[in-house]
Design a protein around this motif. Structure first.
Motif, PDB file in Angstrom:
ATOM      1  N   VAL A  47       7.855  10.929  -1.384  1.00  0.00           N
ATOM      2  CA  VAL A  47       7.055  10.750  -2.594  1.00  0.00           C
ATOM      3  C   VAL A  47       6.707   9.275  -2.699  1.00  0.00           C
ATOM      4  N   THR A  48       5.465   8.980  -3.102  1.00  0.00           N
ATOM      5  CA  THR A  48       5.059   7.591  -3.313  1.00  0.00           C
ATOM      6  C   THR A  48       4.488   7.428  -4.710  1.00  0.00           C
ATOM      7  N   VAL A  71       2.093   2.101   3.617  1.00  0.00           N
ATOM      8  CA  VAL A  71       3.207   1.289   4.120  1.00  0.00           C
ATOM      9  C   VAL A  71       4.498   1.641   3.384  1.00  0.00           C
ATOM     10  N   ALA A  72       4.438   1.868   2.073  1.00  0.00           N
ATOM     11  CA  ALA A  72       5.638   2.266   1.326  1.00  0.00           C
ATOM     12  C   ALA A  72       6.194   3.587   1.873  1.00  0.00           C
ATOM     13  N   ARG A  73       5.304   4.535   2.166  1.00  0.00           N
ATOM     14  CA  ARG A  73       5.724   5.816   2.740  1.00  0.00           C
ATOM     15  C   ARG A  73       6.393   5.610   4.101  1.00  0.00           C
ATOM     16  N   ALA A  74       5.741   4.817   4.952  1.00  0.00           N
ATOM     17  CA  ALA A  74       6.289   4.563   6.289  1.00  0.00           C
ATOM     18  C   ALA A  74       7.629   3.834   6.215  1.00  0.00           C
ATOM     19  N   MET A  75       7.757   2.912   5.272  1.00  0.00           N
ATOM     20  CA  MET A  75       9.027   2.192   5.112  1.00  0.00           C
ATOM     21  C   MET A  75      10.148   3.150   4.712  1.00  0.00           C
ATOM     22  N   ALA A  76       9.886   4.033   3.753  1.00  0.00           N
ATOM     23  CA  ALA A  76      10.913   4.983   3.309  1.00  0.00           C
ATOM     24  C   ALA A  76      11.313   5.916   4.445  1.00  0.00           C
ATOM     25  N   GLN A  77      10.320   6.426   5.146  1.00  0.00           N
ATOM     26  CA  GLN A  77      10.608   7.325   6.270  1.00  0.00           C
ATOM     27  C   GLN A  77      11.336   6.591   7.391  1.00  0.00           C
ATOM     28  N   SER A 117       0.837  -1.199   0.000  1.00  0.00           N
ATOM     29  CA  SER A 117       0.000   0.000   0.000  1.00  0.00           C
ATOM     30  C   SER A 117       0.871   1.248   0.000  1.00  0.00           C
ATOM     31  N   GLU A 118       0.253   2.337  -0.396  1.00  0.00           N
ATOM     32  CA  GLU A 118       0.949   3.628  -0.379  1.00  0.00           C
ATOM     33  C   GLU A 118       1.396   3.977   1.030  1.00  0.00           C
ATOM     34  N   PHE A 163       6.020   2.167  -4.263  1.00  0.00           N
ATOM     35  CA  PHE A 163       7.345   2.740  -4.043  1.00  0.00           C
ATOM     36  C   PHE A 163       7.229   3.918  -3.094  1.00  0.00           C
ATOM     37  N   GLY A 164       8.256   4.114  -2.288  1.00  0.00           N
ATOM     38  CA  GLY A 164       8.381   5.311  -1.465  1.00  0.00           C
ATOM     39  C   GLY A 164       9.805   5.815  -1.552  1.00  0.00           C
TER      40      GLY A 164
END
Length: 173
Positions: A140-141, A91-97, A88-89, A131-132
């Protein structure tokens, strides 16, 4: 047959060219990068560290294939995974951060997806990848759907992850 081999050879060389460019821009900025990978299982980090001298700009890679690993290593809220799913968007955002927060890097790329051949659904078919990218300018996602078998989806994910990070880093600050 020859066209297929040439296409595969071009795809295999794409991450090498991208990492050379990433190396230059990260070193010019004095930054390091990190990766947070699920469906690629470390292939993005491997593409980066295939380049000699990568310790000057590549800080670390997190392979967080399981939901527990996403939570334990990247501090992704388990409720976020429960509510939106691992692919999901959010989770990708949280992973990158989380990759930036849990490392000494200034930039990170995160990927979470369904590489196949199984595991897909109507909402998230095989080939769906979120992607994040986290940089000092923000996060950015993006979602992509790639065709092909498991290896093709994973290779396309590596190429896109690195290409978009390069684009984001090249933007004026």
């Amino acid at each position: 047959m020859i066209e297929t081999l040439l296409k595969k050879e071009h795809q295999a060389s794409a991450p090498v060219a991208q990492t050379v460019d990433l190396s230059a821009i990260l070193q010019k900025k004095g930054w390091f990068m990190a990766t947070a990978e699920s469906c690629t299982g470390g292939l993005i980090a491997a593409a980066c560290t295939d380049l000699a001298g990568s310790s000057n700009w590549f800080e670390r890679g997190f392979v967080t294939y399981s939901n527990a690993a996403k939570t334990e290593l990247l501090d992704v809220d388990p409720e976020l995974i429960e509510r939106h799913g691992a692919v999901s968007e959010e989770v990708a955002r949280a992973m990158a951060q989380g990759a930036v927060a849990r490392s000494h890097a200034q930039a990170a790329v995160a990927v979470t997806g369904v590489a196949g051949p199984g595991g897909g659904s109507a909402d998230k078919p095989v080939g769906t990848v979120w992607f994040g990218w986290a940089t000092p300018g923000g996060t950015v996602t993006e979602m992509k759907r790639f065709d092909g078998d498991r290896a093709s989806v994973r290779q396309a994910t590596v190429i896109h992850a690195l290409a978009r990070l390069l684009e984001l880093l090249a933007l004026p600050a």
